[in-house]
Design a protein around this motif. Structure first.
Motif, short mmCIF file in Angstrom:
data_model
loop_
_atom_site.label_atom_id
_atom_site.label_comp_id
_atom_site.label_asym_id
_atom_site.label_seq_id
_atom_site.Cartn_x
_atom_site.Cartn_y
_atom_site.Cartn_z
N HIS A 116 0.96 -1.44 0.05
CA HIS A 116 0.04 -0.11 -0.01
C HIS A 116 0.89 1.36 0.18
O HIS A 116 1.74 1.27 0.66
CB HIS A 116 -0.89 -0.07 1.18
N ASP A 117 0.59 2.25 -0.86
CA ASP A 117 1.22 3.42 -0.96
C ASP A 117 0.98 4.22 0.25
O ASP A 117 0.30 4.94 0.19
CB ASP A 117 0.72 4.33 -2.10
N GLY A 118 1.55 4.05 1.25
CA GLY A 118 1.45 4.95 2.57
C GLY A 118 2.73 4.67 3.45
O GLY A 118 3.79 4.62 2.82
N GLU A 119 2.55 4.83 4.71
CA GLU A 119 3.42 5.09 5.64
C GLU A 119 4.54 3.92 5.69
O GLU A 119 5.76 4.07 5.66
CB GLU A 119 2.87 5.23 7.15
N PHE B 204 9.08 -6.67 6.79
CA PHE B 204 9.25 -7.44 5.51
C PHE B 204 8.56 -8.82 5.59
O PHE B 204 9.15 -10.08 4.98
CB PHE B 204 10.53 -7.52 4.97
N PRO C 54 13.06 -12.03 -1.08
CA PRO C 54 12.91 -10.58 -0.55
C PRO C 54 11.52 -10.17 -1.05
O PRO C 54 10.93 -10.75 -1.96
CB PRO C 54 13.83 -9.75 -1.50
N ALA D 291 4.89 1.46 3.41
CA ALA D 291 5.90 1.22 2.13
C ALA D 291 6.92 2.39 1.99
O ALA D 291 8.05 1.90 1.70
CB ALA D 291 4.81 1.02 0.92
N SER D 292 6.52 3.41 2.22
CA SER D 292 7.61 4.64 2.34
C SER D 292 8.79 4.18 3.29
O SER D 292 9.99 4.62 2.79
CB SER D 292 6.86 6.01 2.70
N ARG D 293 8.37 3.83 4.51
CA ARG D 293 9.53 3.57 5.25
C ARG D 293 10.40 2.46 4.90
O ARG D 293 11.55 2.47 4.85
CB ARG D 293 9.00 3.13 6.72
N LEU D 294 9.67 1.30 4.52
CA LEU D 294 10.55 0.12 3.97
C LEU D 294 11.06 0.32 2.62
O LEU D 294 11.65 -0.55 2.14
CB LEU D 294 9.85 -0.80 4.19
N GLY D 295 10.73 1.34 1.86
CA GLY D 295 11.35 1.39 0.26
C GLY D 295 10.69 0.31 -0.38
O GLY D 295 11.19 -0.11 -1.26
N LEU D 296 9.21 -0.06 -0.22
CA LEU D 296 8.72 -0.94 -1.24
C LEU D 296 7.96 -0.25 -2.20
O LEU D 296 7.25 0.68 -1.98
CB LEU D 296 7.83 -1.76 -0.31
N PRO D 297 8.08 -0.66 -3.30
CA PRO D 297 7.39 -0.17 -4.63
C PRO D 297 5.92 -0.18 -4.18
O PRO D 297 5.50 -1.39 -3.68
CB PRO D 297 7.50 -0.94 -5.75
N GLY E 249 9.67 -8.14 -2.28
CA GLY E 249 9.22 -7.52 -3.55
C GLY E 249 9.45 -8.83 -4.48
O GLY E 249 8.70 -8.77 -5.56
N GLU E 250 10.20 -9.69 -4.34
CA GLU E 250 10.20 -10.88 -5.19
C GLU E 250 9.34 -12.35 -4.56
O GLU E 250 9.43 -13.10 -5.40
CB GLU E 250 11.76 -11.39 -5.19
#
Lengths: 424, 315
Positions: A193-196, A272, A318, A198-204, A320-321
């Motif tokens: 989710h585009d929120g706090e 993660f 990881p 994902a921003s912190r963890l650096g996830l797309p 994202g994968e």
């Protein structure tokens, strides 16, 4: 085979029953609820003292992974998991390999499922050939082969004109189309989710507008085409409000939410945890609360397990994968009970979301216990806690964010067509 | 939630992110690094702290500078260092990340220094390895680059002493930057009262304010009266994919020029994690000017990495 289920608390949402009533079954059907019919001689009596007796669960999304992904799960393992979870009817999406876009594949699946004599399987046919989002499948023939509706699963359908045509064609035959609202471009490469978080963890990330824009498009096209549409897996408050508005307008829309999204938010990703990699992504706490409210007020028709068994290799990667999804067939009931308990929803209303309401979405005569009805039932102990562990799950998929947690609600018996298919 | 970086005694077991590290540990690393700066100035630049230890530089993504500084740091601690550029070998043959790690662990590794293109890769490895193996994150996706964050703190402390009176600006592609995330956490942990990020909206992550920063889109306003400016590298590929129209326009509005530097405090320091794109995010006059501490950052980077390795090995 005649079965007498006695001393149970019967909850039959469709008939508005929540009472201490016995159930009598003969020749695969319910013959009476309450007093025994004259001369009823049971071959078997199930003592349901302390148990709740309800219609067998209807799950609007359970991947069985056949054909093509047998290393993740097999029909045998997942059908076993279904009845262990009290699920007697389930819908399987067409995202198999090859996808369910040909009548032969659907017939094979139906035949294999039927020969197991466990839950009923309702396949969704692919809306487009190979789920590529371009050419229509032979929907009418697929329906003859046993498809209950048509879906693009999680595959993108980018071309708006193709979507309109698909809806129009389906509407010609009065077939319903099941779509998960997500804009392909806005969701590109996103895994959270585009929120706090994902921003912190650096996830797309995938923004909420990926859902709302797709919803607005689908709702408009459904209106133009006059098509029946089922919206799969709402994830956001804004999305829920759009559906509410469209329903108020009288459009023939239904929608569901996954049991995971009722309980979890982006925060649960923690450091993660790939078991929280879901499609659509787990969103904010506020979104989660709105989904619960939508369930309560009926905007959201059903809770589904969105069962997706994933092999360990695809999860130990990881974030994202990793492959998205969670096993869920055996958690649908306890997670629904947990929601009811947490939000103070009466059991009869909560169980409707996993029995009569999803049956209505499907348009099949199931999910209730009216005499004359096929005897598909679930008997469970609402007060029995069990720990979710790898060994306690029958599904081949052990991937769930609830591993290690204790949940209330243990299925004791599952009946399909008047046969006891599971005893726990 | 349990912090996967600390052992049951609250000591640093892995360094994966600055997030969640107690200020005491961060200060301890910086203090330890001070003593290693002195080592570098000696004729014999070696101490025997990690003698006999096997350290694997496990780089799934290309890097010259970071890998080299880790290598030098390990060698100055007398460790045996093995460099692996995995990007070009096992992974392309289909071996999974953890298979690679298991194989190297079987070669009696004591420490892994990991760079990977996916956020969270070091966490995954740290969860997987045997208890005696330490993991240092040398950059994972967009998530974290904690030793860079620490060396930047070390640099700031060298020039500015008291963190609690500072205004620091981070300029550029915060969205894709693991360096920015680590710096923001570190500045917060050390009590910097005002952290600013300066970037166009396309290069900022959602809800970035939640990380404890003030957002500026106008670089001149954002630089006003700051004590330190940290520039971020802008990858050329950002010009594709509709994030920015051109390098030219980016430079005009977000390039660090002397004119813009004049808006910061007169004694403000200029930092950059490297490698720099001169003429894209920074003007040579600023990069090479009197306020630049970009090269000292590199020197301090070795001391900070020595500090981290020696602390991990001692836990």
């Amino acid at each position: 085979m005649k079965i007498w289920i006695k001393n149970g608390r019967l909850i039959d949402p469709k008939n508005g029953i929540d009472a201490q009533l016995d159930v009598f079954i003969a020749a695969g059907k319910i013959v009476a609820v309450g007093p025994a019919p004259a001369g009823f001689q049971a071959n078997r009596t199930l003592d349901a003292s302390g148990l709740i007796v309800c219609p067998g669960l209807v799950d609007l999304s359970a991947r069985l992974r056949e054909p093509g992904f047998e290393h993740k799960a097999t029909l045998e393992s997942e059908m076993d998991a279904a009845v262990a979870g009290g699920v007697t009817s389930l819908v399987c999406p067409p995202d198999t390999d090859p996808p369910l876009d040909e009548p032969g594949l659907v017939e094979m699946l139906k035949h294999r499922a039927k020969s197991l004599n466990l839950a009923r399987v309702y396949p969704l046919g692919a809306l487009t050939q190979k789920l590529e989002g371009e050419r229509l499948t032979e929907m009418a023939e697929l329906q003859d082969a046993g498809c209950i509706a048509f879906s693009q699963a999680d595959a993108p359908l980018v071309d708006t004109l193709a979507l309109l045509r698909a809806l129009q064609y389906a509407a010609t035959f009065d077939f319903s189309v099941w779509l998960r609202p997500q804009d392909t471009f806005l969701a590109k490469d996103g895994v959270a989710h585009d929120g706090e978080v994902a921003s912190r963890l650096g996830l797309p990330a995938i923004p909420v507008c990926a859902e709302t824009i797709a919803l607005a498009k689908i709702i408009d096209l459904a209106r133009v085409a006059g098509a029946k549409v089922h919206l799969c897996r709402l994830s956001s408050r804004a999305g829920m409000l759009l559906v509410k508005q469209a329903k108020a307008e009288g459009l023939p829309l239904t929608c569901d939410v996954s049991a995971h999204h009722v309980h979890l938010s982006e925060m649960d990703i923690g450091y993660f945890d790939t078991n929280c990699h879901m499609v659509p992504p787990l969103r904010s706490q506020r979104d989660r609360e709105a989904l619960c409210e939508g369930l309560r007020d009926g905007t959201i028709d059903a809770i589904c397990s969105d069962h997706a068994p994933v092999d360990d290799d695809a999860k130990i990667r990881p974030f994202g994968e990793s492959e998205a999804g969670a096993t869920g067939l055996e958690l649908l009931l306890p997670l629904t009970l947990k929601w009811a308990d947490r939000s103070g929803v009466p059991l009869v209303q909560a169980l409707a979301r996993i029995t009569s309401c999803p049956a209505a979405v499907l348009g099949v005569d199931a999910g209730h216990l009216t005499p004359g009805q096929r005897a598909d039932l679930c008997l469970f102990d609402p007060n029995r806690y069990w720990r979710v562990e790898r060994d306690s799950l029958r599904s081949q998929g052990k991937n769930t964010p609830f591993l290690g947690l204790e949940l209330a609600g243990k299925v004791r018996y599952t009946l399909v067509d008047g046969h006891v298919v599971y005893e726990g | 939630m349990e912090n996967p970086q600390l052992n049951q005694h609250g000591e640093l077991r892995h360094l994966l992110s600055i997030e969640g590290l107690p200020a005491g540990i961060v200060r301890h690393i910086l203090d330890t690094a001070e003593s290693f700066v002195a080592v570098a100035e000696r004729e014999v630049k070696k101490v025997p702290l990690l003698r006999g230890k096997a350290i694997f530089n496990l780089f799934f993504e290309n890097s010259t500078r970071t890998r080299t500084t880790f290598e030098i740091a390990a060698k100055r601690l007398s460790a045996d260092v093995v460099n692996l550029n995995i990007g070009a070998s096992s992974q392309s043959k289909g071996e999974t990340l953890l298979d690679t790690v298991d194989n190297l662990a079987a070669m009696q590794a004591d420490m892994f220094i990991v760079r990977h293109g996916q956020s969270g890769a070091s966490h995954l490895i740290a969860r997987h390895v045997a208890p005696h193996i330490h993991v240092i994150n040398a950059g994972d996706g967009r998530h974290a680059h904690p030793t860079q964050g620490l060396l930047d703190m070390f640099t700031i402390r060298r020039y500015k002493q008291d963190f609690t009176r500072l205004r620091v600006a981070i300029v550029g592609d915060v969205l894709h930057s693991r360096v920015a995330r680590s710096e923001i956490h570190a500045l917060n942990v050390l009590g910097v009262p005002e952290i600013r990020v300066i970037a166009p909206k396309t290069l900022l992550p959602a809800e970035v304010e939640q990380m404890g920063v003030h957002v500026y889109h106008d670089m001149i306003k954002g630089l006003k009266d700051v004590d330190a400016v940290i520039m971020l590298r802008l990858q050329n590929e950002r010009m594709r994919g509709a994030l920015l129209p051109s390098a030219h326009e980016y430079y005009k509005y977000y390039g660090f020029t002397k004119d813009k530097l004049a808006h910061a405090k007169p004694d403000a320091i200029v930092m950059h994690p490297g490698p720099m794109n001169r003429g894209i995010e920074i003007e040579s006059g600023v990069a090479d000017g009197g306020q630049s501490v970009i090269l000292p950052q590199v020197t301090f980077g070795i001391a900070v990495r020595m500090a981290v390795m020696s602390i991990l090995a001692g836990s």
